[in-house]
Every structure is written in structure tokens, then in C-alpha cells.
Design a protein around this motif. Structure first.
Motif, PDB file in Angstrom:
ATOM      1  N   VAL A  52      13.594 -26.461  60.853  1.00  0.00           N
ATOM      2  CA  VAL A  52      13.969 -25.240  62.044  1.00  0.00           C
ATOM      3  C   VAL A  52      14.818 -24.329  61.522  1.00  0.00           C
ATOM      4  N   LYS A  53      15.479 -24.344  60.260  1.00  0.00           N
ATOM      5  CA  LYS A  53      16.091 -23.307  59.510  1.00  0.00           C
ATOM      6  C   LYS A  53      15.638 -21.975  59.822  1.00  0.00           C
ATOM      7  N   ASP A  54      14.229 -22.040  58.968  1.00  0.00           N
ATOM      8  CA  ASP A  54      13.454 -20.955  58.363  1.00  0.00           C
ATOM      9  C   ASP A  54      12.012 -20.837  59.188  1.00  0.00           C
ATOM     10  N   GLY A  55      11.549 -21.994  59.750  1.00  0.00           N
ATOM     11  CA  GLY A  55       9.831 -22.249  60.109  1.00  0.00           C
ATOM     12  C   GLY A  55       8.923 -22.692  59.205  1.00  0.00           C
ATOM     13  N   TRP A  56       9.736 -22.997  57.616  1.00  0.00           N
ATOM     14  CA  TRP A  56       8.593 -23.463  57.305  1.00  0.00           C
ATOM     15  C   TRP A  56       7.851 -24.440  57.891  1.00  0.00           C
ATOM     16  N   ARG A  57       5.815 -24.890  57.643  1.00  0.00           N
ATOM     17  CA  ARG A  57       5.679 -25.253  58.447  1.00  0.00           C
ATOM     18  C   ARG A  57       5.041 -26.178  57.083  1.00  0.00           C
ATOM     19  N   LEU A  58       4.419 -27.208  57.155  1.00  0.00           N
ATOM     20  CA  LEU A  58       3.885 -28.226  56.107  1.00  0.00           C
ATOM     21  C   LEU A  58       3.437 -29.805  56.834  1.00  0.00           C
ATOM     22  N   THR A  59       2.327 -30.202  56.675  1.00  0.00           N
ATOM     23  CA  THR A  59       1.450 -31.284  57.162  1.00  0.00           C
ATOM     24  C   THR A  59       2.026 -32.387  55.680  1.00  0.00           C
ATOM     25  N   ALA A  60       2.710 -33.411  56.478  1.00  0.00           N
ATOM     26  CA  ALA A  60       3.457 -34.770  55.987  1.00  0.00           C
ATOM     27  C   ALA A  60       2.531 -35.700  55.709  1.00  0.00           C
ATOM     28  N   HIS A  61       2.197 -36.063  54.878  1.00  0.00           N
ATOM     29  CA  HIS A  61       1.866 -37.229  54.551  1.00  0.00           C
ATOM     30  C   HIS A  61       2.597 -38.566  54.389  1.00  0.00           C
ATOM     31  N   GLY A  62       3.057 -39.727  55.578  1.00  0.00           N
ATOM     32  CA  GLY A  62       3.132 -41.065  55.036  1.00  0.00           C
ATOM     33  C   GLY A  62       4.509 -40.621  55.686  1.00  0.00           C
ATOM     34  N   VAL A  63       5.187 -40.618  56.733  1.00  0.00           N
ATOM     35  CA  VAL A  63       5.793 -40.490  57.235  1.00  0.00           C
ATOM     36  C   VAL A  63       7.033 -41.311  56.563  1.00  0.00           C
ATOM     37  N   ILE A  64       7.949 -41.779  56.703  1.00  0.00           N
ATOM     38  CA  ILE A  64       8.869 -43.674  55.880  1.00  0.00           C
ATOM     39  C   ILE A  64      10.471 -42.713  56.723  1.00  0.00           C
ATOM     40  N   GLN A  65      10.773 -43.561  57.823  1.00  0.00           N
ATOM     41  CA  GLN A  65      11.801 -43.637  58.473  1.00  0.00           C
ATOM     42  C   GLN A  65      12.809 -44.403  57.757  1.00  0.00           C
ATOM     43  N   TYR A  66      14.132 -44.072  57.463  1.00  0.00           N
ATOM     44  CA  TYR A  66      15.577 -44.865  57.359  1.00  0.00           C
ATOM     45  C   TYR A  66      16.268 -45.604  58.327  1.00  0.00           C
ATOM     46  N   ALA A  67      16.701 -46.334  58.119  1.00  0.00           N
ATOM     47  CA  ALA A  67      18.061 -47.157  58.891  1.00  0.00           C
ATOM     48  C   ALA A  67      18.766 -46.481  59.520  1.00  0.00           C
ATOM     49  N   ASP A  68      19.130 -45.460  58.517  1.00  0.00           N
ATOM     50  CA  ASP A  68      20.311 -44.087  59.283  1.00  0.00           C
ATOM     51  C   ASP A  68      18.839 -43.357  60.278  1.00  0.00           C
ATOM     52  N   GLY A  69      18.658 -43.316  59.815  1.00  0.00           N
ATOM     53  CA  GLY A  69      17.274 -42.365  61.231  1.00  0.00           C
ATOM     54  C   GLY A  69      16.829 -41.297  60.305  1.00  0.00           C
ATOM     55  N   THR A  70      17.284 -41.302  59.444  1.00  0.00           N
ATOM     56  CA  THR A  70      17.075 -40.297  58.159  1.00  0.00           C
ATOM     57  C   THR A  70      15.419 -40.311  57.852  1.00  0.00           C
ATOM     58  N   ILE A  71      14.497 -38.737  57.640  1.00  0.00           N
ATOM     59  CA  ILE A  71      13.428 -39.744  57.371  1.00  0.00           C
ATOM     60  C   ILE A  71      12.237 -38.906  55.941  1.00  0.00           C
ATOM     61  N   GLU A  72      11.613 -39.211  55.306  1.00  0.00           N
ATOM     62  CA  GLU A  72      11.457 -38.438  54.090  1.00  0.00           C
ATOM     63  C   GLU A  72       9.186 -38.602  54.252  1.00  0.00           C
ATOM     64  N   TRP A  73       8.819 -37.925  53.582  1.00  0.00           N
ATOM     65  CA  TRP A  73       7.537 -38.324  53.129  1.00  0.00           C
ATOM     66  C   TRP A  73       6.779 -38.466  51.817  1.00  0.00           C
ATOM     67  N   ASN A  74       5.717 -39.109  52.146  1.00  0.00           N
ATOM     68  CA  ASN A  74       5.227 -39.312  50.594  1.00  0.00           C
ATOM     69  C   ASN A  74       4.875 -38.189  49.787  1.00  0.00           C
ATOM     70  N   TYR A  75       4.263 -37.450  50.767  1.00  0.00           N
ATOM     71  CA  TYR A  75       3.472 -36.280  49.592  1.00  0.00           C
ATOM     72  C   TYR A  75       3.512 -35.854  50.873  1.00  0.00           C
ATOM     73  N   SER A  76       3.715 -34.088  50.372  1.00  0.00           N
ATOM     74  CA  SER A  76       2.719 -32.480  51.916  1.00  0.00           C
ATOM     75  C   SER A  76       2.292 -32.147  51.052  1.00  0.00           C
ATOM     76  N   THR A  77       1.339 -31.543  51.876  1.00  0.00           N
ATOM     77  CA  THR A  77       0.357 -29.953  51.960  1.00  0.00           C
ATOM     78  C   THR A  77       0.406 -29.294  52.637  1.00  0.00           C
ATOM     79  N   GLY A  78       0.012 -27.623  52.298  1.00  0.00           N
ATOM     80  CA  GLY A  78      -0.575 -26.473  53.208  1.00  0.00           C
ATOM     81  C   GLY A  78       1.055 -25.853  53.993  1.00  0.00           C
ATOM     82  N   GLY A  79       2.678 -26.365  52.470  1.00  0.00           N
ATOM     83  CA  GLY A  79       3.691 -25.313  53.171  1.00  0.00           C
ATOM     84  C   GLY A  79       3.386 -24.281  53.810  1.00  0.00           C
ATOM     85  N   HIS A  80       3.520 -23.086  54.424  1.00  0.00           N
ATOM     86  CA  HIS A  80       3.810 -21.455  54.928  1.00  0.00           C
ATOM     87  C   HIS A  80       4.623 -21.451  55.716  1.00  0.00           C
ATOM     88  N   PHE A  81       5.265 -20.707  55.879  1.00  0.00           N
ATOM     89  CA  PHE A  81       5.847 -19.246  56.620  1.00  0.00           C
ATOM     90  C   PHE A  81       4.859 -18.742  58.010  1.00  0.00           C
TER      91      PHE A  81
END
Length: 83
Positions: A52-81
Motif C-alpha cells: 500500500v505505501k508505495d505500490g510495489w507489486r509481487l506474486t506471493a506463493h503460499g500465503v499464511i495467516q496467523y491467529a493475530d490476523g497478520t500474514i506472510e508467504w513462503n516466497y515471492s516472485t516478480g516484484g516490481h513497481f
């Protein structure tokens, strides 16, 4: 901390474990629910995210959500503005 693989909802903003906010802009299309569940259970689901802060786009592989609602992913590819 408890966590699980999720399919992020397009149009929804998520907070990453590092504190950044990411908008889900889309997901992989699956031909049926069985295929979707198989990819999800293996952590092979793909979601398209935009920081959101700068428009950086990526493809997230294997999105994980934690009990507190935060997320992360196994790895990302194709990052670009945006072009």
C-alpha cells in the motif's frame, strides 16, 4: 503461534508480519474446489499483492495467516513497481 494457509480475498488489505500493509489484487483461478483445496493444503496457492505505501507489486506463493490476523508467504516472485 497458530497459523494456516489462506486464499487472500481480492480487494482486502492485509498486514504483513513485518508491519507493511498489502492489498490483494487477485488470485489464481481453480477449475474446481478439489483443485483449490489441494493447492491450498500444499502451500502452493498464488496471490497477487501490492504494498500500500508505495505500490510495489509481487506474486506471493503460499500465503499464511496467523491467529493475530497478520500474514506472510513462503516466497515471492516478480516484484516490481507499476509500469
Amino acid at each position: 503461534m497458530e497459523k494456516q494457509y489462506i486464499i487472500p480475498v481480492a480487494g482486502q488489505t492485509y498486514r504483513n508480519r513485518n508491519g507493511g500493509e498489502y492489498l490483494c489484487t487477485g488470485n489464481t483461478f481453480y477449475v474446481d474446489d478439489a483443485q483449490k483445496q489441494r493447492f491450498l493444503s500444499l502451500g502452493e496457492h498464488i496471490a497477487y499483492m501490492e504494498r500500500v505505501k508505495d505500490g510495489w507489486r509481487l506474486t506471493a506463493h503460499g500465503v499464511i495467516q496467523y491467529a493475530d490476523g497478520t500474514i506472510e508467504w513462503n516466497y515471492s516472485t516478480g516484484g516490481h513497481f507499476p509500469y
